[in-house]
Design an enzyme around this catalytic site. Sequence first.
Site, PDB file in Angstrom:
ATOM      1  N   THR A 195       2.206   4.186   1.429  1.00 25.52           N
ATOM      2  CA  THR A 195       1.246   4.156   2.529  1.00 25.52           C
ATOM      3  C   THR A 195       1.090   2.745   3.081  1.00 25.52           C
ATOM      4  O   THR A 195       1.086   1.779   2.320  1.00 25.52           O
ATOM      5  CB  THR A 195      -0.135   4.687   2.091  1.00 25.52           C
ATOM      6  N   GLY A 196       0.958   2.672   4.365  1.00 28.14           N
ATOM      7  CA  GLY A 196       0.650   1.401   5.014  1.00 28.14           C
ATOM      8  C   GLY A 196      -0.845   1.231   5.200  1.00 28.14           C
ATOM      9  O   GLY A 196      -1.293   0.247   5.777  1.00 28.14           O
ATOM     10  N   SER A 197      -1.611   2.234   4.762  1.00 28.37           N
ATOM     11  CA  SER A 197      -3.063   2.189   4.806  1.00 28.37           C
ATOM     12  C   SER A 197      -3.551   1.915   6.228  1.00 28.37           C
ATOM     13  O   SER A 197      -3.128   2.574   7.169  1.00 28.37           O
ATOM     14  CB  SER A 197      -3.568   1.150   3.804  1.00 28.37           C
ATOM     15  N   HIS A 198      -4.398   0.944   6.386  1.00 28.68           N
ATOM     16  CA  HIS A 198      -5.017   0.631   7.673  1.00 28.68           C
ATOM     17  C   HIS A 198      -4.177  -0.339   8.514  1.00 28.68           C
ATOM     18  O   HIS A 198      -4.593  -0.718   9.602  1.00 28.68           O
ATOM     19  CB  HIS A 198      -6.394   0.002   7.427  1.00 28.68           C
TER      20      HIS A 198
END
Length: 185
Positions: free
Chosen positions: A106-109
């Site tokens: 995941t690259g998150s935010h």
Amino acid sequence: MTAITNHAFHPTMLREYDIRGVVGDTLSTADAYAIGRSFATLIKRAGGKSVAVGYDGRLSSPMLADALVEGINAAGVDALNVGLGRTPMLYYAASTQPVDGGIQITGSHNPPDYNGFKMVFQGRPFYGADIAGIGTMAAAGDWESGQGSAQSIDIVDAYVDRLIEGFAGTGYRIGWDAGNGAAGT
């Protein structure tokens, strides 16, 4: 991917709580392979046999997942791919499936060109010195070898059922903004 004997990560990738980089610049499939192989080596040395893998909706996530699973398998550990979903879904899988750890891609935010990895190891968070250890292992090529298997399962329905557990009855007004992320589906 051709098996590699050791690997050096870009110095900005190994962070306190996750591993993160810019795809095609500081993060590649070779990094994903090395992360998978290092994490699986730790799992195997702790007596474990399998790792759950999930990923977010970024365009780069499926290719990173493939390389990650290849690295996990090269250490002789099985991979259980739970597919596209939110990070809490991977944590749910790691706590309800017969696995010894989990990795969420995941690259998150962060902006869309970023991606990364969040991990859970035998039911506990994996951060700080644990992540630094991944870098040390990869640089030395201190990896187990073997032939793991890979299988995919669909846990979305079970995960959603768990989310709404305890909300039976009437009187609830629930708004869900799934946006354009992995929760959209």
